[in-house]
Design an enzyme around this catalytic site. Structure first.
Site, PDB file in Angstrom:
ATOM      1  CG  PHE A 153       6.210   0.513   9.169  1.00 37.16           C
ATOM      2  CD1 PHE A 153       5.533   1.710   8.957  1.00 37.16           C
ATOM      3  CD2 PHE A 153       7.178   0.122   8.252  1.00 37.16           C
ATOM      4  CE1 PHE A 153       5.828   2.508   7.858  1.00 37.16           C
ATOM      5  CE2 PHE A 153       7.472   0.898   7.146  1.00 37.16           C
ATOM      6  CZ  PHE A 153       6.794   2.101   6.944  1.00 37.16           C
ATOM      7  CG  HIS A 154       8.257  -2.912  15.069  1.00 41.09           C
ATOM      8  ND1 HIS A 154       8.906  -3.248  13.899  1.00 41.09           N
ATOM      9  CD2 HIS A 154       9.216  -2.805  16.008  1.00 41.09           C
ATOM     10  CE1 HIS A 154      10.195  -3.341  14.130  1.00 41.09           C
ATOM     11  NE2 HIS A 154      10.410  -3.076  15.409  1.00 41.09           N
TER      12      HIS A 154
END
Ligand code: T46
Length: 139
Positions: A48-49
């Protein structure tokens, strides 16, 4: 999308298999860091980045896992399930890793030391940065 699947030579003999990754010989960048993710619980999604400035080569040295990748324009889903292939992630790419098998060991080589300020952990910030880069490219 700025990714590549790299296949490594396997030194196999009757005892089994060995793969060597060496700076400047068969790695796409000079290695500054190595980390590995293992013992991932069932159903967990990680990542999630995106990264501002980092090259990484991800190798599933045991078991399997999947990468959901998004460069702001297209998405791709990659399964890593063999130690002789590495996923090279170069540009501005949002990543999520999931479907880890119980025996998964995901090893990652990186061209920079760990730096939290290199992470873009908010999806809207990621989209804004992609937009900025696209605008700059077309100016
Ligand atoms: C990536 C994907 C594929 C460190 O202290 N040093 C390190 O080198 C790394 C990678 C992490 N950490 C610390 C930071 C957090 O407190 O370990 C903890 C877990 O890291 P994170 O939540 O960022 O882990 P993932 O699995 O979400 O992402 C990792 C990498 O951080 C990232 O660069 O591309 O794997």
């Amino acid at each position: 999308m700025d990714i590549e699947l790299i296949e490594f030579d396997v030194k196999g003999d009757k005892r089994g298999s060995l793969i060597a990754l060496e700076d400047g010989v068969n790695t796409p960048f000079d290695i500054k860091r190595c980390y590995y993710i293992y013992n991932t619980k069932q159903g967990v999604r990680r990542g999630f980045h995106a990264h501002k400035n980092l090259q990484q080569l991800a190798v599933c040295v045991s078991g399997s896992c999947r990468f959901f990748l998004d460069d702001g324009e297209i998405t791709q889903d990659i399964t890593l399930n063999t130690p002789n292939k590495g996923l090279l992630l170069k540009g501005l790419i949002w990543r999520e890793m999931y479907d880890f098998s119980d025996d998964c060991v995901l090893m990652v080589l990186a061209d920079q030391l760990y730096d939290e300020s290199d992470y873009i952990r908010n999806y809207h910030d990621f989209q804004n940065l992609v937009q900025q880069k696209t605008t700059t490219r077309h100016e």
